[in-house]
Design an enzyme around this catalytic site. Structure first.
Site, PDB file in Angstrom:
ATOM      1  N   HIS A  61      -3.271  11.033   0.392  1.00 50.45           N
ATOM      2  CA  HIS A  61      -2.763  10.707   2.125  1.00 50.45           C
ATOM      3  C   HIS A  61      -2.155  11.822   2.391  1.00 50.45           C
ATOM      4  CE1 HIS A  61      -0.875   7.715   4.720  1.00 50.45           C
ATOM      5  NE2 HIS A  61      -0.516   8.606   5.433  1.00 50.45           N
ATOM      6  N   ARG A  75       0.976  -1.139   0.029  1.00 56.15           N
ATOM      7  CA  ARG A  75      -0.053   0.040   0.097  1.00 56.15           C
ATOM      8  C   ARG A  75       0.878   1.078  -0.044  1.00 56.15           C
ATOM      9  NH1 ARG A  75      -2.641   3.071   4.720  1.00 56.15           N
ATOM     10  NH2 ARG A  75      -3.945   4.617   3.698  1.00 56.15           N
ATOM     11  N   GLU A 117      -7.366   8.202   6.470  1.00 58.08           N
ATOM     12  CA  GLU A 117      -7.231   8.812   7.853  1.00 58.08           C
ATOM     13  C   GLU A 117      -8.330  10.224   7.485  1.00 58.08           C
ATOM     14  OE1 GLU A 117      -3.846   8.638  10.096  1.00 58.08           O
ATOM     15  OE2 GLU A 117      -4.111   6.491  10.055  1.00 58.08           O
ATOM     16  N   GLU A 167      -3.357  -0.197   8.125  1.00 57.69           N
ATOM     17  CA  GLU A 167      -2.001   0.149   9.014  1.00 57.69           C
ATOM     18  C   GLU A 167      -2.185  -0.247  10.203  1.00 57.69           C
ATOM     19  OE1 GLU A 167      -1.487   4.656   9.158  1.00 57.69           O
ATOM     20  OE2 GLU A 167      -1.699   4.672   7.014  1.00 57.69           O
ATOM     21  N   TYR A 213      -4.007   2.250  15.909  1.00 53.97           N
ATOM     22  CA  TYR A 213      -2.739   2.378  16.639  1.00 53.97           C
ATOM     23  C   TYR A 213      -3.191   2.083  18.299  1.00 53.97           C
ATOM     24  CZ  TYR A 213      -0.677   3.542  12.395  1.00 53.97           C
ATOM     25  OH  TYR A 213      -0.132   3.442  11.296  1.00 53.97           O
ATOM     26  N   ASN A 227      -7.315   1.617  10.188  1.00 50.52           N
ATOM     27  CA  ASN A 227      -5.968   1.875  10.730  1.00 50.52           C
ATOM     28  C   ASN A 227      -5.923   1.917  12.196  1.00 50.52           C
ATOM     29  OD1 ASN A 227      -5.416   2.305   7.933  1.00 50.52           O
ATOM     30  ND2 ASN A 227      -4.596   4.532   8.269  1.00 50.52           N
TER      31      ASN A 227
END
Ligand code: IFM
Length: 451
Positions: free
Chosen positions: A123, A79, A168, A362, A300, A298
């Site tokens: 992005h 990606r 995002e 991600e 985290y 994504n």
């Protein structure tokens, strides 16, 4: 070494992610126009130590070496993002053929290495000329994004099948337009909300453009998602309301319209009227909710929320620290693998049949420089295991892309936060695979051997 996780389905896709401004460099080469990041990094104090992405990993010139690393890793898919101003220097109108040629060569190199190209169209590096016209605060930017998608779809769509529209949009809205800590550096606070709608409208228009130009296109959006948690000592009604309000802003504002064609209740943010004061036009939500082939997630870490401590805070929540002593990354983000299982199971239960297959687009962590990155291996093993657990609980997950293949330009932190499976020495551009690279290579090889 932690044990290799369970067996994944034969079709499960193992990948790694990057983004154009974070790795390409060649900021002014081959006719590329300036992006908002090219401008922002020149503002005094905007980026730690004045770092810029002018050279970054010099991937624009060194991509064959990077593709060779991907081949060695055994990646199924890569990606990356396309730089909009490399293809359309002012964001619209005349195409820069040298920019498109670069992505054409990259795609061919990936295919020759057996790696499936998975580009993201946006992005965060908006052409500066479009920002000068209002950026994502302006509805017109959404139309320009649809046109750009048609240009790249027509050129690459014979070989590229899996596409991601936005990366995002929540982070771009909040960091870029609400707080101003990312480009374009506008500090509009809650007045930044229109950038959510315009990005989502752009997503819908780009989806239509890709479907029109790419035979058998698979289209996804990559949303940053966080499970919202409450501390043990703050579980009153006001805390729950604060958590719901945060969930609406971070997660549901970007997932609900795409998956259900409706915005969540945003009255806590002064947007009680469903048309947001006329901003949402008739037909927009139908465009935004065009069926998708997958939801990119994504992940985290979770976010801990309480009711605001002060009535003057201006927001309906406070962000707080968890009471648990989780391991921390060098970014000081808590490492919470079960947050990923909760998140995925929560998405499946909230959206039910409206949830398309999920892709982890991600997941990764910043760790100290050096190649002996045992903490990164622990992080990855924990999170891959968390995906497996969600799948066992019935969530349809099709792929996992780790962030990131290479150390790179980490936005306002410059080169201070290292997320790579591969260490990059930014003085010499030497790439050195880390222990985590070897671990991921073995994981992929073991899964492939079972295919
Ligand atoms: O580096 C970023 C990426 O650009 C977007 N998602 C989070 C990563 C780590 O901060």
């Amino acid at each position: 070494m932690p044990p290799l996780p369970l067996t994944f389905p034969a079709s499960f896709v193992w990948g790694a992610s990057t983004a154009a401004y974070q790795i390409e460099g060649a900021a002014e080469e081959d006719g590329k126009g300036p992006s908002v990041w090219d401008s922002f990094v020149r503002r005094e104090g905007a980026v730690r130590d004045g770092h810029t992405g002018d050279v970054a990993c010099d991937h624009y010139h060194r991509f064959p070496q990077d593709v060779a690393l991907m081949r060695r890793l055994g990646l199924d898919a890569y990606r990356f993002s396309l730089s909009w101003p490399r293809v359309l220097p002012t964001g619209e109108g005349a195409v820069e053929p040298r920019g498109l040629d670069f992505y054409d060569r990259l795609v061919d190199a990936l295919l020759a290495a057996g790696v499936d190209p998975t580009p993201t169209l946006f992005h965060w590096d908006l052409p500066q000329a479009l920002e000068d016209g209002g950026g994502w605060m302006a509805r017109e930017t959404a139309y320009r994004f649809g046109e750009y998608a048609a240009v790249v779809g027509a050129r690459l769509g014979d070989r590229v099948k899996r596409w991601i529209t936005l990366n995002e949009p929540f982070v771009h809205m909040s960091f870029g337009y609400a707080f101003g800590v990312h480009a374009p550096g506008r500090a509009l606070m809650l007045d930044a909300l229109p950038t959510a709608h315009h990005q989502l409208l752009g997503h819908g228009l780009a989806t239509a453009a890709l479907r029109a130009t790419v035979p058998d296109a698979q289209v996804l959006i990559a949303n940053n998602c966080t499970p919202v948690r409450l501390r043990q000592d703050a579980r009153g009604e006001a805390d729950r309301a604060a958590a719901a309000a945060y969930d609406a802003l971070h997660n549901r504002l970007f997932n609900d319209p795409v998956l259900t064609g409706r915005y969540p209740d945003l009255s806590a943010y002064g947007a009680a009227d469903p048309s947001w004061g006329g901003l949402v036009h008739e037909g927009d939500l139908e465009t935004i909710a065009a069926p998708l082939d997958g939801l990119g997630v994504n992940y985290y870490n979770p976010t801990w929320i309480t009711a605001p401590a002060s009535p003057d805070s201006g927001l309906p929540f406070d962000m707080v620290e968890p009471e648990e002593a989780y391991p921390r990354t060098t970014f000081d983000w808590p490492v919470v693998p079960d947050g990923l299982t909760d998140l995925l199971v929560g998405l499946a239960s909230r959206y039910g049949a409206a949830l398309p297959p999920v892709w982890i687009t991600e997941n990764g962590c910043a760790q100290p420089a050096g190649v002996d990155d045992r903490a990164r291996i622990d992080y990855l093993a924990g999170h891959v295991g968390a995906v497996a657990q969600a799948m066992e609980r019935g969530v349809d997950v099709r792929g996992y892309f780790t962030w990131s293949l290479l150390d790179n330009f980490e936005w306002a932190e410059g080169y201070h936060q290292r997320f790579g499976l591969v260490e990059v020495d930014f003085a010499t551009q030497r790439r050195t695979p880390r222990a985590s690279f070897e671990w991921y290579r073995e994981l992929i090889a073991a899964q492939k051997a079972r295919r």
